[in-house]
Design an enzyme around this catalytic site. Structure first.
Site, mmCIF file in Angstrom:
data_model
loop_
_atom_site.group_PDB
_atom_site.id
_atom_site.type_symbol
_atom_site.label_atom_id
_atom_site.label_comp_id
_atom_site.label_asym_id
_atom_site.label_seq_id
_atom_site.Cartn_x
_atom_site.Cartn_y
_atom_site.Cartn_z
ATOM 1 N N CYS A 1 4.081 8.384 2.228
ATOM 2 C CA CYS A 1 3.842 9.707 1.670
ATOM 3 C C CYS A 1 3.960 10.773 2.754
ATOM 4 O O CYS A 1 4.217 10.478 3.917
ATOM 5 C CB CYS A 1 2.451 9.751 1.047
ATOM 6 S SG CYS A 1 1.147 9.522 2.247
ATOM 7 N N ASP B 1 2.653 2.500 2.617
ATOM 8 C CA ASP B 1 2.908 3.120 3.921
ATOM 9 C C ASP B 1 3.261 2.059 4.967
ATOM 10 O O ASP B 1 2.485 1.142 5.200
ATOM 11 C CB ASP B 1 1.659 3.873 4.415
ATOM 12 C CG ASP B 1 1.385 5.119 3.591
ATOM 13 O OD1 ASP B 1 2.352 5.779 3.196
ATOM 14 O OD2 ASP B 1 0.204 5.415 3.344
ATOM 15 N N CYS C 1 -5.701 5.478 4.551
ATOM 16 C CA CYS C 1 -4.500 4.744 4.145
ATOM 17 C C CYS C 1 -3.254 5.187 4.888
ATOM 18 O O CYS C 1 -2.385 4.375 5.175
ATOM 19 C CB CYS C 1 -4.297 4.849 2.635
ATOM 20 S SG CYS C 1 -3.875 6.495 2.069
ATOM 21 N N CYS D 1 0.825 -1.212 0.000
ATOM 22 C CA CYS D 1 0.000 0.000 0.000
ATOM 23 C C CYS D 1 0.857 1.259 0.000
ATOM 24 O O CYS D 1 0.349 2.356 -0.200
ATOM 25 C CB CYS D 1 -0.910 0.024 1.220
ATOM 26 S SG CYS D 1 -1.939 -1.416 1.363
#
Lengths: 380, 131
Positions: free
Chosen positions: B60, B37, B104, B35
């Site tokens: 991110c 992360d 997320c 994903c």
């Protein structure tokens, strides 16, 4: 310092293009469909541009249809063939790495009962010519394969694809939005039936594109109205845009050092450990670099670069609304955790050595810092 | 590309308590590299209080900023107080997160709780051995 390295997204309009366009806003603003002198001087300018652009790709002037841009050109070509030839067949072949302007049209047609084959690409992003030829059936009406990929820059063997399609009597459309004005395009030699192009990727204005339609190719119009552009794209002619498009193409022939700067960036980035070059090592656009830095994420890299005034783009899921990594990076076989660390750097003829050095120094610092923060870097 | 608040950008560009502390008692690992992360939250505990905390994050800007913020919120707190820190607390302290990032990338509170749980488990085992 502000450094723009996202020329695959759009480019700065060349001031000489703007200058060429100006009189068609303020003085020769007539409608090309009008019979009076205002209309006729505009029409003259459009036809002059059409002639120049046609010869630029070795086509005839009446084979050029002006549109609002690449997306519209792709739509008119694919939907146009699908509607015109639906009695002959309903099978279309394309690739997995096309621009959404092609993929979404194909998906839409699937809902209407068309069948679409999505060709795989190899690790460099090239389609397999054998697989292409094997996929052609009696009911295949169109092959749509992009000239050069917008993300990884890979240039397809367009002439070979054109020959295969011609041999089997199937129309060949190519989205050349990233290629036109950067690599030689010859529609006759490459046996292209339909080609999409766009002005704003080559220092022309936004909002103008073209569709090359080889004489004899049947298209059903999807935009109806006053019957402009041989009935294929109704709507008042964008005279300044078209004049600017021709000027931009003319200026694209000026020498530039993009290739040299591209290779310098590639060489410097590959000196950073655990860095992968995406796309073909040589068969790629002269202005495209696409790399993955392992163990870190692209949006974070992009935003740190932005803090330093540098603009690039990323194929990371974190920057997309769908939260999926780029379909192109997935198609070339990158696992998601690596695709997340991708950065695309796209140069222009205006890019300078000094800007490239500034970028290289900053990216090295940023990759180092983000890796220091990453739980995977030290334990790799 | 989502738009981030000033506070997110401040924590992203100048993360607090970054890196693995020299000494720590437990670590909480959350996220998934697929994903994009992944967070490791490290805690050092003394007399039921988080006396040192650090993080390692791949992800991110939102992932890095939330990691940084959760370490700031938890530092000096008792384990019980720290357990009560929620994802929403982290997002609020950062003056909000783009809606798409709420699920997320807002994992830091989970990471902190995982670290505390691991610490408690470790303590229980140690106590079992001594008794």
């Amino acid at each position: 310092m502000r450094v723009y390295l996202d020329n695959g997204a759009t480019t700065k309009t060349d001031p000489r293009v703007v200058q060429e366009m100006m009189p068609y806003f303020t003085e020769m603003y007539g409608n090309t469909a009008s019979l009076h002198s205002f209309g006729q001087e505009a029409k003259e300018a459009v036809e002059k541009a059409r002639g120049f652009i046609a010869s630029f790709i070795n086509a005839q002037p009446d084979e050029i249809v002006f549109t609002s841009g690449g997306t519209e050109s792709d739509n008119i070509a694919i939907q146009g063939v699908a509607r015109a030839l639906s009695t002959k067949g309903k099978h279309i072949i394309t690739s997995k790495i096309e621009h959404p302007a092609v993929l979404e049209v194909c998906k839409h047609l699937e809902k209407e009962g068309y069948e679409v084959t999505y060709l795989n690409v190899d690790k460099h992003g090239l389609v397999n010519l054998e697989q292409l030829e094997k996929s052609i059936r009696k009911d295949t009406i169109l092959v749509s394969i992009m000239f050069a990929n917008n993300e990884i820059g890979t240039i397809q063997p367009i002439k070979d694809i054109g020959e295969i399609c011609r041999k089997h009597g199937v129309y060949f459309h190519t989205d050349a939005v990233q290629a036109l004005g950067k690599v030689p395009v010859d529609v006759k030699e490459m046996k292209i039936d339909l080609l999409s192009g766009s002005a704003h990727k080559i220092h022309g204005p936004k909002g103008v594109g073209l569709l090359y339609v080889r004489k004899g190719v049947k298209l059903a119009p999807i935009i109806l109205g006053g019957g402009h552009e041989q009935g294929l794209r109704s709507g008042t002619t964008n005279t300044p845009g078209i004049v600017g498009f021709a000027k931009a193409l003319e200026l694209s022939k000026e020498p530039n050092n993009m290739l040299e700067l591209r290779d310098r960036i590639i060489n410097e980035l590959l000196k950073i450990p655990e860095t992968i070059l995406n796309g073909h090592p040589t068969q790629r656009l002269p202005n495209n670099v696409n790399v993955c830095f392992k163990y870190i994420e692209g949006e974070a890299i992009l935003l740190h670069l932005d803090q330093a005034g540098i603009a690039v783009s990323t194929g990371s899921a974190c920057s997309s609304l769908k939260l999926q990594p780029s379909h192109v990076l997935t198609a070339i076989g990158l696992p998601p955790e690596i695709a997340h660390g991708s950065i695309r750097i796209t140069l222009s003829k205006f890019t300078t050595e000094q800007e490239v050095d500034y970028f290289i120094n900053n990216i090295k610092r940023i990759v180092h810092n983000l890796r220091e923060l990453s739980p995977f870097w030290k334990n790799r | 590309m989502p738009m981030y608040s000033k506070k997110v950008m401040e924590h992203f560009t100048h993360p607090r308590n970054m890196g693995k502390p020299k000494e720590y008692d437990a670590v909480g690992k959350v996220g998934n590299p697929v994903c994009g992360d992944v967070m490791y939250i490290y805690i050092k505990v003394k007399e039921n209080r988080i006396v040192d905390i650090g993080f390692e994050t791949m992800g991110c800007a939102a992932a890095i900023a939330t990691s940084s913020m959760v370490t700031e919120l938890a530092k000096g707190k008792t384990l019980e107080e720290a357990m009560k820190i929620t994802r929403d607390d982290v997002a609020e302290s950062l003056e909000g997160l783009p809606p798409i990032k709420m699920h997320c990338s807002n994992l830091a509170a989970d990471g902190l709780r995982a670290a505390i749980m691991n610490y408690k488990k470790k303590r229980e085992k140690e106590q079992d051995k001594t008794t």
